[in-house]
Scaffold this motif. Structure first.
Motif, PDB file in Angstrom:
ATOM      1  N   TYR A  81      42.684  30.123  27.832  1.00  0.00           N
ATOM      2  CA  TYR A  81      43.821  30.230  28.484  1.00  0.00           C
ATOM      3  C   TYR A  81      43.845  29.828  29.984  1.00  0.00           C
ATOM      4  CZ  TYR A  81      45.609  32.197  24.170  1.00  0.00           C
ATOM      5  OH  TYR A  81      45.780  32.528  22.828  1.00  0.00           O
ATOM      6  N   LEU A  82      44.573  28.944  30.745  1.00  0.00           N
ATOM      7  CA  LEU A  82      44.360  29.129  32.022  1.00  0.00           C
ATOM      8  C   LEU A  82      45.737  29.105  32.900  1.00  0.00           C
ATOM      9  CD1 LEU A  82      42.266  28.333  34.487  1.00  0.00           C
ATOM     10  CD2 LEU A  82      43.099  26.143  34.291  1.00  0.00           C
ATOM     11  N   TYR A  83      45.911  30.081  33.667  1.00  0.00           N
ATOM     12  CA  TYR A  83      47.140  30.375  34.321  1.00  0.00           C
ATOM     13  C   TYR A  83      47.316  30.269  35.872  1.00  0.00           C
ATOM     14  CZ  TYR A  83      48.525  32.243  29.696  1.00  0.00           C
ATOM     15  OH  TYR A  83      48.843  32.446  28.298  1.00  0.00           O
ATOM     16  N   MET A  84      48.382  30.056  36.522  1.00  0.00           N
ATOM     17  CA  MET A  84      48.402  30.222  37.943  1.00  0.00           C
ATOM     18  C   MET A  84      49.693  30.928  38.311  1.00  0.00           C
ATOM     19  SD  MET A  84      48.311  27.229  40.913  1.00  0.00           S
ATOM     20  CE  MET A  84      46.909  26.871  40.854  1.00  0.00           C
ATOM     21  N   THR A  85      49.412  31.408  39.430  1.00  0.00           N
ATOM     22  CA  THR A  85      50.666  32.273  39.992  1.00  0.00           C
ATOM     23  C   THR A  85      51.529  31.528  41.006  1.00  0.00           C
ATOM     24  OG1 THR A  85      49.329  33.522  41.584  1.00  0.00           O
ATOM     25  CG2 THR A  85      49.839  34.688  39.227  1.00  0.00           C
ATOM     26  N   GLU A  86      52.702  31.538  40.893  1.00  0.00           N
ATOM     27  CA  GLU A  86      53.553  30.985  42.152  1.00  0.00           C
ATOM     28  C   GLU A  86      54.485  32.045  42.350  1.00  0.00           C
ATOM     29  OE1 GLU A  86      54.068  28.446  44.844  1.00  0.00           O
ATOM     30  OE2 GLU A  86      52.882  27.487  43.039  1.00  0.00           O
ATOM     31  N   ILE A 141      42.782  43.675  35.927  1.00  0.00           N
ATOM     32  CA  ILE A 141      41.948  43.810  35.231  1.00  0.00           C
ATOM     33  C   ILE A 141      42.024  45.189  34.603  1.00  0.00           C
ATOM     34  CG2 ILE A 141      39.310  44.410  35.464  1.00  0.00           C
ATOM     35  CD1 ILE A 141      39.189  41.774  37.205  1.00  0.00           C
ATOM     36  N   GLY A 142      42.367  46.094  35.408  1.00  0.00           N
ATOM     37  CA  GLY A 142      42.738  47.584  35.046  1.00  0.00           C
ATOM     38  C   GLY A 142      43.678  47.628  33.835  1.00  0.00           C
ATOM     39  N   ALA A 143      44.900  46.821  33.800  1.00  0.00           N
ATOM     40  CA  ALA A 143      45.779  46.766  32.990  1.00  0.00           C
ATOM     41  C   ALA A 143      45.023  46.188  31.474  1.00  0.00           C
ATOM     42  CB  ALA A 143      47.024  46.122  33.117  1.00  0.00           C
ATOM     43  N   ALA A 144      44.230  45.074  31.840  1.00  0.00           N
ATOM     44  CA  ALA A 144      43.896  44.576  30.595  1.00  0.00           C
ATOM     45  C   ALA A 144      42.629  45.438  29.676  1.00  0.00           C
ATOM     46  CB  ALA A 144      43.099  43.255  30.934  1.00  0.00           C
ATOM     47  N   LEU A 145      42.048  46.124  30.631  1.00  0.00           N
ATOM     48  CA  LEU A 145      41.025  46.927  30.173  1.00  0.00           C
ATOM     49  C   LEU A 145      41.657  48.175  29.344  1.00  0.00           C
ATOM     50  CD1 LEU A 145      38.274  47.201  32.874  1.00  0.00           C
ATOM     51  CD2 LEU A 145      38.175  46.061  30.583  1.00  0.00           C
ATOM     52  N   ARG A 190      49.944  37.709  28.815  1.00  0.00           N
ATOM     53  CA  ARG A 190      50.570  36.958  29.745  1.00  0.00           C
ATOM     54  C   ARG A 190      51.701  38.132  30.320  1.00  0.00           C
ATOM     55  NH1 ARG A 190      54.063  31.401  29.460  1.00  0.00           N
ATOM     56  NH2 ARG A 190      54.772  31.367  31.391  1.00  0.00           N
ATOM     57  N   ASP A 191      52.401  39.058  29.471  1.00  0.00           N
ATOM     58  CA  ASP A 191      53.185  39.858  29.695  1.00  0.00           C
ATOM     59  C   ASP A 191      52.412  40.880  30.616  1.00  0.00           C
ATOM     60  OD1 ASP A 191      55.432  38.904  28.599  1.00  0.00           O
ATOM     61  OD2 ASP A 191      55.057  40.187  26.860  1.00  0.00           O
ATOM     62  N   VAL A 192      51.385  41.528  30.203  1.00  0.00           N
ATOM     63  CA  VAL A 192      50.482  42.313  31.076  1.00  0.00           C
ATOM     64  C   VAL A 192      50.186  41.766  32.578  1.00  0.00           C
ATOM     65  CG1 VAL A 192      48.360  43.561  31.243  1.00  0.00           C
ATOM     66  CG2 VAL A 192      49.437  43.530  28.847  1.00  0.00           C
ATOM     67  N   ILE A 193      49.726  40.609  32.540  1.00  0.00           N
ATOM     68  CA  ILE A 193      49.591  39.787  33.744  1.00  0.00           C
ATOM     69  C   ILE A 193      50.736  39.800  34.743  1.00  0.00           C
ATOM     70  CG2 ILE A 193      48.796  37.766  35.076  1.00  0.00           C
ATOM     71  CD1 ILE A 193      46.915  37.533  32.684  1.00  0.00           C
ATOM     72  N   GLU A 194      51.940  39.305  34.181  1.00  0.00           N
ATOM     73  CA  GLU A 194      52.962  39.309  34.775  1.00  0.00           C
ATOM     74  C   GLU A 194      53.532  40.374  35.309  1.00  0.00           C
ATOM     75  OE1 GLU A 194      55.667  37.199  32.220  1.00  0.00           O
ATOM     76  OE2 GLU A 194      55.389  35.283  33.348  1.00  0.00           O
ATOM     77  N   ASP A 195      53.558  41.718  34.677  1.00  0.00           N
ATOM     78  CA  ASP A 195      54.054  42.842  35.130  1.00  0.00           C
ATOM     79  C   ASP A 195      53.308  43.255  36.323  1.00  0.00           C
ATOM     80  OD1 ASP A 195      55.642  43.112  32.814  1.00  0.00           O
ATOM     81  OD2 ASP A 195      54.504  44.429  31.751  1.00  0.00           O
ATOM     82  N   GLN A 196      51.978  43.226  36.428  1.00  0.00           N
ATOM     83  CA  GLN A 196      51.155  43.564  37.617  1.00  0.00           C
ATOM     84  C   GLN A 196      51.538  42.720  38.691  1.00  0.00           C
ATOM     85  OE1 GLN A 196      49.446  46.324  37.553  1.00  0.00           O
ATOM     86  NE2 GLN A 196      50.150  46.232  35.329  1.00  0.00           N
TER      87      GLN A 196
END
Length: 255
Positions: free
Chosen positions: A132-137, A76-80, A91-97
Motif C-alpha cells: 500500500y502507498l499513501y500520501m497525506t494532504e 508507528i506507536g499506534a500501529a505497534l 488507514r483509520d489508525v493512520i488517519e486518526d494520528q
C-alpha cells in the motif's frame, strides 16, 4: 520603539522524500538536510521504518520537522499497539494520528503554513504480499494511484523523472513494467543526485529503506562519494538535434 519579535527557529525540511511500489516490494529514499530560518543546516533522518511479523511500515517525512517527526512516531506507536489488527484497520489508525496532530497543533493557528507537513507512507502486508502507498494532504490520508510518490521542495524534479522513467514504456511495446527494488534503487539514486544539484535545500547524504516481499527489510546511508558514480544527464540521452546524435540508442523493452 517596540522591539520586533525574533524570528522563529523553524525546522523546515526543504527536502525530497520518495516512496515507490516495486514489482517485488517497497523502496523509499530521502535526503538528510534540514534548515532553519537562521540559515543553519542539520542532518537528520526522514525515514521511519517499523514492523511486526505480518507487516512492515515506512513513514517518510517532509515539511515542518517537529510535527512530521511526531506524526511518524505516533503512527508507528499506534500501529505497534494495534498489533495483528493493524493491517485490517491501518488507514483509520493512520488517519486518526494525523488528524489529531492537525487539530491540536496546526488548525488553531492563523499562520499555519510554517507548521504544515506531508508524509508518504508505505505498508506491506507480508501474508498477502500486498503493498500500500499513501500520501497525506493536510489531515487527509489518501491512496496514491501511481506506484510512486514524492514530497518536499524537490518533488517537481522527482515527479519529472519518475513520470517518464519509473514505468518501462519504451517503444515498441510500451509495456509499463515497474522495476524491481534493485532497479528502482539505481533510478532513485540518480533522481536524488539531480535534486541535490538543482534544488535548494535538498542535500546531505541519501538514506534508504528497502522492504522486499521475501526476506528482511534493510536500511542504510549511501554516504559520501556515491553521486560521482552516477551518470550525468547528458550521458543518458541521444543528442537528437545534432547531425551526429551519439549517445545511447533506443532499446527494446523486455517482453
Amino acid at each position: 520603539m517596540t522591539p520586533k519579535p525574533r524570528p522563529r527557529m523553524v525546522r523546515k525540511r526543504m527536502t525530497l522524500v520518495i516512496g515507490t511500489v516495486c514489482s517485488d516490494g517497497l523502496f523509499f529514499c530521502a535526503d538528510t538536510e534540514e534548515g532553519t530560518t537562521s540559515g543553519h543546516k542539520r542532518h537528520v533522518s526522514k525515514l521511519y521504518p517499523a514492523g511486526m511479523d505480518k507487516w512492515e511500515l515506512v513513514v517518510a517525512t517532509a515539511g515542518y520537522g517537529v510535527l512530521s517527526d511526531m506524526a511518524a512516531k505516533q503512527i508507528i506507536g499506534a500501529a505497534l499497539a494495534s498489533s495483528d489488527t493493524f493491517i485490517l484497520r491501518h488507514r483509520d489508525v493512520i488517519e486518526d494520528q494525523v488528524a489529531a496532530l492537525y487539530k491540536k497543533y496546526v488548525q488553531p493557528y492563523p499562520a499555519k503554513d510554517y507548521r504544515e507537513f506531508k508524509l508518504i507512507i508505505g505498508l506491506l502486508d507480508r501474508s498477502a504480499k500486498k503493498p500500500y502507498l499513501y500520501m497525506t494532504e493536510e489531515e487527509i490520508v489518501h491512496p496514491v494511484d501511481d506506484p510512486f510518490a514524492c514530497a518536499g521542495a524537490g518533488d517537481t524534479i522527482g515527479y519529472y523523472y519518475l513520470d517518464r522513467l519509473f514505468r518501462d514504456e519504451r517503444p515498441p511495446n510500451f509495456g509499463g513494467r515497474i522495476p524491481k527494488i534493485h532497479e528502482a534503487q539505481k533510478l532513485l539514486r540518480y533522481v536524488m543526485k539531480e535534486a541535490k544539484l538543482h534544488v535548494g535545500g535538498v542535500g546531505g547524504s541519501t538514506i534508504f529503506a528497502s522492504v522486499p516481499f521475501e526476506g528482511a527489510k534493510s536500511t542504510g546511508n549511501y554516504g559520501a562519494g556515491w553521486e560521482g558514480m552516477n551518470p550525468n544527464f547528458a550521458d543518458l540521452i541521444r543528442h537528437f538535434w545534432l547531425d551526429d546524435p551519439g549517445g545511447p540508442k533506443p532499446s527494446t523493452p523486455e517482453t
